[in-house]
Enzyme design. Sequence first.
Site, PDB file in Angstrom:
ATOM      1  N   GLN A  16      39.867  54.740   7.287  1.00 26.56           N
ATOM      2  CA  GLN A  16      41.158  53.749   7.298  1.00 26.56           C
ATOM      3  C   GLN A  16      42.207  54.063   6.472  1.00 26.56           C
ATOM      4  OE1 GLN A  16      38.167  50.210   6.340  1.00 26.56           O
ATOM      5  NE2 GLN A  16      39.575  48.981   7.826  1.00 26.56           N
ATOM      6  N   HIS A 106      30.608  54.345   5.601  1.00 26.66           N
ATOM      7  CA  HIS A 106      31.559  53.097   6.052  1.00 26.66           C
ATOM      8  C   HIS A 106      31.866  53.252   7.506  1.00 26.66           C
ATOM      9  CE1 HIS A 106      34.314  49.781   4.212  1.00 26.66           C
ATOM     10  NE2 HIS A 106      34.435  49.788   5.640  1.00 26.66           N
ATOM     11  N   ASN A 150      28.067  50.331   4.162  1.00 30.58           N
ATOM     12  CA  ASN A 150      28.793  49.382   4.194  1.00 30.58           C
ATOM     13  C   ASN A 150      28.696  48.309   5.343  1.00 30.58           C
ATOM     14  OD1 ASN A 150      31.559  47.808   3.336  1.00 30.58           O
ATOM     15  ND2 ASN A 150      31.893  48.399   5.603  1.00 30.58           N
ATOM     16  N   GLU A 151      28.516  47.071   5.082  1.00 32.42           N
ATOM     17  CA  GLU A 151      28.103  46.076   6.120  1.00 32.42           C
ATOM     18  C   GLU A 151      27.211  46.346   7.430  1.00 32.42           C
ATOM     19  OE1 GLU A 151      32.112  44.687   6.896  1.00 32.42           O
ATOM     20  OE2 GLU A 151      32.106  43.412   5.362  1.00 32.42           O
TER      21      GLU A 151
HETATM   22  C1  FCB Z   1      35.320  44.535   6.570  1.00 33.31           C
HETATM   23  C2  FCB Z   1      35.132  46.074   6.519  1.00 33.31           C
HETATM   24  C3  FCB Z   1      36.464  46.709   5.988  1.00 33.31           C
HETATM   25  C4  FCB Z   1      37.556  45.924   6.554  1.00 33.31           C
HETATM   26  C5  FCB Z   1      37.490  44.497   6.274  1.00 33.31           C
HETATM   27  C6  FCB Z   1      39.039  43.676   6.758  1.00 33.31           C
HETATM   28  O1  FCB Z   1      34.324  44.016   7.456  1.00 33.31           O
HETATM   29  O2  FCB Z   1      34.233  46.499   5.667  1.00 33.31           O
HETATM   30  O3  FCB Z   1      36.429  48.130   6.370  1.00 33.31           O
HETATM   31  O4  FCB Z   1      37.909  46.466   7.954  1.00 33.31           O
HETATM   32  O5  FCB Z   1      36.273  43.976   6.887  1.00 33.31           O
END
Ligand code: FCB
Length: 383
Positions: A16, A106, A150-151
Amino acid sequence: MKKEHFFFGAASSAHQVEGGQMNDWSEWEARTGHERSGTAADHWNRYEEDFDIAKKLGHNAHRFSIEWSRVEPEEGRFDEAALEHYVKVVQALRARGMEPFVTLWHFTLPVWVARQGGWESEKTVHHFARYVGRVAARLKDDVKFWIPLNEPEIYSHMSYLVGKWPPAAKNPFRTVSVLLRLARAHRAAYAVLKGIAPTAEIGIAKNHMYFEAAGKNQWNEMLKACADWWWNFFFLDRAKDSLDFVGVNFYFHNRIDGWFNKNRNEQASDMGWELLPETLYHALAELSRYQKPLYVTENGLADAKDVYRAEYITEALKAVAHARREGVEVRGYLHWALTDNFEWADGFFPRFGLVAIDYETQKRTIRKSAMVYRDMIKKWPNI
Ligand code: FCB
């Protein structure tokens, strides 16, 4: 708790902000005619300038991610120069008194990993563990906080169910299988990291959604229980024995009244996400069930005009303070994001930064809300 024991800062991720990526995402951007991440915020070259700003803003911590495709551009070939770059990034943070929180994955994969099936292949778990080992060996002396993934749930849904992110599948079975594989990858990474750096603190950046059941209504409460089970706790229950802390990425309140998303939307961000930062309190309270330290690893909003951000941060920090008063062990708050950046399928239009980026000139401009955040940090815990 004394001020010095609380981490304040912001977060970012390689794809990003760095620019110049050659991974599965950039390949997909080129192939599908999607907006290109290109030079992004040129953070690869400007990290020192960005960290100078973060320091000026009173931050004592920073979360960033390491780009696997740079470190291992071809299977088994590790790029020393890329590893060296990240050593310097960590040193640049330390030199400014900022604690690094290092994310190892990520959302992006090296192209060769994606070609082998990405997270649909069990081989990726082994590749990932090896990559984690190489990075850990280089950074172990300077990094305490590690976030392997991440997520996982946002990724598996966006990439395999909603089909908006590469590989753009729409298949619930593949979604679940990827999520379960990511849980195995997390556990494998945890074991590797602990082997190399026994005192490391290892967590996750978990997207938590606050489902609010409207009224005292059994149907709403049942829907909340189902949604919590799947979205909030399914992954964590599978990873909890390999977690020293839980990182919370918090953006969404989801009001259930007969069905989901019955939000009032009195205020919404540029992305259309309802702004209700005080509900961060509920996310923290719900996650306290794991009895692990919590860190807010992301929380923020797209707000190009910077009209809501100051109040949003103020309310979010009050929610953190509220949770702490009730005994929830929250130890840090990292705002998303330090600078504007490339917001995945939505490209460059969403402006999440405490610092605005002019993508033509790469000029950085501190937004007013960033100064409000700085003043809150100064006052903490008396906010
Ligand atoms: C999350 C992500 C991050 C960014 C935010 C707004 O889901 O982890 O990379 O895009 O949202």
